[in-house]
Motif scaffolding. Structure first.
Motif, mmCIF file in Angstrom:
data_model
loop_
_atom_site.group_PDB
_atom_site.id
_atom_site.type_symbol
_atom_site.label_atom_id
_atom_site.label_comp_id
_atom_site.label_asym_id
_atom_site.label_seq_id
_atom_site.Cartn_x
_atom_site.Cartn_y
_atom_site.Cartn_z
ATOM 1 N N ASN A 104 0.729 61.546 42.183
ATOM 2 C CA ASN A 104 1.494 61.963 43.356
ATOM 3 C C ASN A 104 2.994 61.895 43.055
ATOM 4 O O ASN A 104 3.604 60.840 43.116
ATOM 5 N N ARG A 107 4.550 64.293 47.237
ATOM 6 C CA ARG A 107 3.872 64.555 48.529
ATOM 7 C C ARG A 107 4.862 64.553 49.695
ATOM 8 O O ARG A 107 4.846 65.443 50.542
ATOM 9 N N GLY A 108 5.725 63.546 49.704
ATOM 10 C CA GLY A 108 6.701 63.452 50.797
ATOM 11 C C GLY A 108 7.678 64.622 50.767
ATOM 12 O O GLY A 108 8.126 65.106 51.812
ATOM 13 N N SER A 152 -3.941 56.355 53.491
ATOM 14 C CA SER A 152 -2.770 56.700 52.670
ATOM 15 C C SER A 152 -1.856 55.469 52.639
ATOM 16 O O SER A 152 -1.879 54.642 53.569
ATOM 17 N N HIS A 153 -1.055 55.347 51.572
ATOM 18 C CA HIS A 153 -0.143 54.197 51.477
ATOM 19 C C HIS A 153 0.727 54.115 52.728
ATOM 20 O O HIS A 153 0.935 53.043 53.288
ATOM 21 N N GLY A 154 1.230 55.292 53.151
ATOM 22 C CA GLY A 154 2.110 55.329 54.330
ATOM 23 C C GLY A 154 1.388 54.838 55.578
ATOM 24 O O GLY A 154 1.911 53.993 56.320
ATOM 25 N N THR A 211 12.971 53.066 56.545
ATOM 26 C CA THR A 211 11.764 52.255 56.316
ATOM 27 C C THR A 211 10.911 53.062 55.327
ATOM 28 O O THR A 211 10.070 53.866 55.706
ATOM 29 N N THR A 213 8.144 53.831 53.066
ATOM 30 C CA THR A 213 6.784 53.286 52.987
ATOM 31 C C THR A 213 6.342 53.070 51.534
ATOM 32 O O THR A 213 5.430 52.295 51.281
ATOM 33 N N CYS A 214 6.993 53.745 50.586
ATOM 34 C CA CYS A 214 6.666 53.493 49.170
ATOM 35 C C CYS A 214 7.078 52.076 48.796
ATOM 36 O O CYS A 214 6.338 51.365 48.104
ATOM 37 N N ARG A 218 4.546 48.754 47.871
ATOM 38 C CA ARG A 218 4.543 48.004 46.604
ATOM 39 C C ARG A 218 5.162 46.622 46.715
ATOM 40 O O ARG A 218 4.819 45.732 45.939
ATOM 41 N N ASP A 268 13.036 61.632 48.228
ATOM 42 C CA ASP A 268 12.683 62.906 48.871
ATOM 43 C C ASP A 268 13.744 63.322 49.885
ATOM 44 O O ASP A 268 14.076 64.504 50.022
HETATM 45 C C1 LIG Z 1 2.801 63.459 56.861
HETATM 46 C C2 LIG Z 1 2.554 63.326 55.382
HETATM 47 C C3 LIG Z 1 3.893 63.079 54.735
HETATM 48 C C4 LIG Z 1 1.596 62.174 55.066
HETATM 49 O O1 LIG Z 1 2.200 60.920 55.354
HETATM 50 P P1 LIG Z 1 1.543 59.501 55.136
HETATM 51 O O2 LIG Z 1 2.556 58.475 55.521
HETATM 52 O O3 LIG Z 1 0.222 59.435 55.782
HETATM 53 O O4 LIG Z 1 1.222 59.475 53.595
HETATM 54 P P2 LIG Z 1 1.669 59.119 52.184
HETATM 55 O O5 LIG Z 1 0.575 59.579 51.287
HETATM 56 O O6 LIG Z 1 2.060 57.690 52.014
HETATM 57 O O7 LIG Z 1 2.917 60.053 51.927
HETATM 58 C C5 LIG Z 1 4.171 59.898 52.550
HETATM 59 C C6 LIG Z 1 5.224 60.194 51.511
HETATM 60 O O8 LIG Z 1 6.478 60.437 52.149
HETATM 61 C C7 LIG Z 1 7.523 59.815 51.421
HETATM 62 N N1 LIG Z 1 8.104 58.753 52.298
HETATM 63 C C8 LIG Z 1 7.883 57.434 52.314
HETATM 64 N N2 LIG Z 1 8.533 56.828 53.323
HETATM 65 C C9 LIG Z 1 9.185 57.807 53.958
HETATM 66 C C10 LIG Z 1 10.030 57.817 55.106
HETATM 67 N N3 LIG Z 1 10.286 56.702 55.793
HETATM 68 N N4 LIG Z 1 10.548 58.994 55.487
HETATM 69 C C11 LIG Z 1 10.294 60.136 54.796
HETATM 70 N N5 LIG Z 1 9.497 60.190 53.689
HETATM 71 C C12 LIG Z 1 8.943 59.038 53.300
HETATM 72 C C13 LIG Z 1 6.905 59.266 50.160
HETATM 73 O O9 LIG Z 1 6.922 60.295 49.156
HETATM 74 C C14 LIG Z 1 7.465 59.947 47.866
HETATM 75 O O10 LIG Z 1 6.731 58.896 47.299
HETATM 76 C C15 LIG Z 1 5.625 59.454 46.678
HETATM 77 C C16 LIG Z 1 4.914 58.437 45.880
HETATM 78 O O11 LIG Z 1 4.256 57.628 46.840
HETATM 79 P P3 LIG Z 1 2.952 56.820 46.501
HETATM 80 O O12 LIG Z 1 1.813 57.696 46.152
HETATM 81 O O13 LIG Z 1 2.765 55.849 47.624
HETATM 82 O O14 LIG Z 1 3.422 56.148 45.144
HETATM 83 P P4 LIG Z 1 3.230 55.004 44.178
HETATM 84 O O15 LIG Z 1 3.827 53.719 44.677
HETATM 85 O O16 LIG Z 1 3.768 55.451 42.862
HETATM 86 O O17 LIG Z 1 1.679 54.824 44.076
HETATM 87 P P5 LIG Z 1 0.930 53.769 43.189
HETATM 88 O O18 LIG Z 1 1.485 53.899 41.798
HETATM 89 O O19 LIG Z 1 1.211 52.408 43.796
HETATM 90 O O20 LIG Z 1 -0.505 54.187 43.317
HETATM 91 C C17 LIG Z 1 6.070 60.685 46.044
HETATM 92 O O21 LIG Z 1 5.118 61.683 46.251
HETATM 93 C C18 LIG Z 1 7.342 61.012 46.810
HETATM 94 O O22 LIG Z 1 7.284 62.304 47.364
HETATM 95 C C19 LIG Z 1 5.504 58.990 50.589
HETATM 96 O O23 LIG Z 1 4.572 58.953 49.540
HETATM 97 C C20 LIG Z 1 2.102 64.624 54.751
HETATM 98 O O24 LIG Z 1 1.775 64.391 53.407
HETATM 99 C C21 LIG Z 1 1.038 65.469 55.438
HETATM 100 O O25 LIG Z 1 0.493 65.236 56.484
HETATM 101 N N6 LIG Z 1 0.731 66.517 54.776
HETATM 102 C C22 LIG Z 1 -0.293 67.481 55.221
HETATM 103 C C23 LIG Z 1 0.188 68.906 54.947
HETATM 104 C C24 LIG Z 1 1.125 69.426 56.028
HETATM 105 O O26 LIG Z 1 0.890 69.402 57.227
HETATM 106 N N7 LIG Z 1 2.231 69.970 55.650
HETATM 107 C C25 LIG Z 1 3.137 70.537 56.611
HETATM 108 C C26 LIG Z 1 3.907 71.610 56.053
HETATM 109 S S1 LIG Z 1 4.896 71.132 54.766
#
Ligand SMILES: CC(C)(COP(=O)(O)OP(=O)(O)OC[C@H]1O[C@@H](n2cnc3c(N)ncnc32)[C@H](O[C@H]2O[C@H](COP(=O)(O)OP(=O)(O)OP(=O)(O)O)[C@@H](O)[C@H]2O)[C@@H]1O)[C@@H](O)C(=O)NCCC(=O)NCCS
Ligand SMILES: Nc1ncnc2[nH]cnc12
Length: 290
Positions: A104, A107-108, A152-154, A211, A213-214, A218, A268
């Motif tokens: 990933n 995604r954000g 999801s982590h978030g 805030t 969430t990444c 961790r 992001d």
């Molecule tokens: C609404 C969604 C964004 C899903 O959100 P949710 O919170 O449920 O899911 P997450 O999978 O946790 O993704 C959220 C990603 O958003 C970034 N982020 C974190 N905090 C914030 C914040 N406060 N404001 C804005 N953005 C934030 C972050 O993305 C970055 O980090 C990614 C790596 O994360 P992670 O996988 O947790 O990473 P690691 O620590 O490396 O993992 P491990 O090694 O420990 O395993 C990276 O991708 C950056 O981009 C969060 O990850 C959305 O996804 C959704 O609903 N999508 C559906 C499609 C849709 O409707 N799209 C609409 C049109 S675009």
């Protein structure tokens, strides 16, 4: 027989996709970023590197172009457009995961820049705040086809700590970008910080209050508090352009690495800041800044 290849000017949707991808590449390249992948290395990550961030960014061009084009066809914020964007976002994410072999990377960013690309098409010529408000209106519409992932982590850390995450950041009109990232970018430029330092300051301004969430996932609340306080300390010391600020920035980087924390959400939102900066009618970035 010589074949003449007609060169067509890029469409508005293609130009927006160019800007979105460029913002992601600029974010990845910006160095030194605390805990994040940059030109120096992989930060707190073992599965990410700069080449992968670039490949991931490039893989998202068709998704951003399609999202902007869908907005052009629909012409207004609507339920139908929200559902189309949801599907295109999920397709974009699948392509990203194919290119990164399941890591990933963005995604954000797909979520934030996808909504902003569509909104920028709807609100052509509007201010950054106007574009963000339109993106927020799209984000507030429910997408019944979106798979709800409570694991999801978030989702997990939002439940555990009672904080708002990526979804709410968009639904509230990207306050981290409009109230923190962009104003700091412009203020640091005005103060003569230099483009790369101004971008670092914008990232730090976002980190000061987000805030992320990444980081919570961790490193828990301690990690989040240290990220926010450390980012504020850099800015208070004079920002990335000053010697004292650079010292604080090194400490923050060390702290994030020791905690295994990476502010991917803030990264992001820096990309979203750079995207709106290039689009919206205010002082443009100096040419040749990268
Ligand atoms: C609404 C969604 C964004 C899903 O959100 P949710 O919170 O449920 O899911 P997450 O999978 O946790 O993704 C959220 C990603 O958003 C970034 N982020 C974190 N905090 C914030 C914040 N406060 N404001 C804005 N953005 C934030 C972050 O993305 C970055 O980090 C990614 C790596 O994360 P992670 O996988 O947790 O990473 P690691 O620590 O490396 O993992 P491990 O090694 O420990 O395993 C990276 O991708 C950056 O981009 C969060 O990850 C959305 O996804 C959704 O609903 N999508 C559906 C499609 C849709 O409707 N799209 C609409 C049109 S675009
Ligand atoms: N530069 C970066 N390093 C790690 N995670 C990220 N997510 C988005 N940009 C990132």
């Amino acid at each position: 027989m010589s074949a003449l290849i007609a060169r067509q000017a890029p469409t508005a949707a293609e130009r927006l996709a160019d800007l979105a991808v460029q913002a992601l590449v600029d974010e990845a390249d910006l160095s030194p970023k605390p805990g994040l992948v940059d030109r120096r290395g992989s930060g707190a990550h073992s599965d990410l590197h700069l080449g992968l961030m670039h490949a991931s960014a490039q893989s998202l061009w068709p998704a951003f172009a399609a999202m902007a084009d869908a907005a052009r066809c629909e012409g207004r914020v609507s339920q139908a457009l929200r559902e189309t964007l949801g599907q295109l976002g999920r397709d974009g994410e699948a392509e990203m995961l194919r290119v990164t072999a399941g890591v990933n990377t963005h995604r954000g960013a797909i979520w934030a820049l996808g909504l902003l690309s569509a909104a920028a098409m709807l609100e052509s010529g509007a201010s950054a705040g106007g574009i963000a408000a339109s993106a927020a209106a799209l984000a507030r519409l429910d997408d019944p086809a979106a798979p709800h992932n409570p694991d999801s982590h978030g989702a997990r850390v939002c439940r555990r700590y009672g904080v708002l995450g990526a979804r709410e950041q968009a639904q509230h009109g990207f306050p981290a970008v409009i109230e923190h990232g962009l104003p700091q970018l412009l203020a640091s430029r005005r103060a003569g910080a230099g483009e790369q330092n101004a971008r670092l300051d914008a990232l730090l301004a976002i980190m000061s209050s987000l805030t992320d969430t990444c980081v919570l996932h961790r490193a828990g609340l301690e990690g989040l508090t240290r990220m926010q306080a450390g980012a504020r300390a850099v800015l208070r010391a004079g920002g990335a352009a000053s010697l004292a600020g650079r010292r604080q920035l090194r400490l923050l980087d060390r702290d994030m690495l020791a905690l295994n924390a990476s502010p991917g959400g803030a990264a992001d939102l820096l990309a979203a800041t750079l995207f709106l900066d290039r689009l919206a009618p205010h002082a443009p970035a100096p040419t040749g800044s990268n």
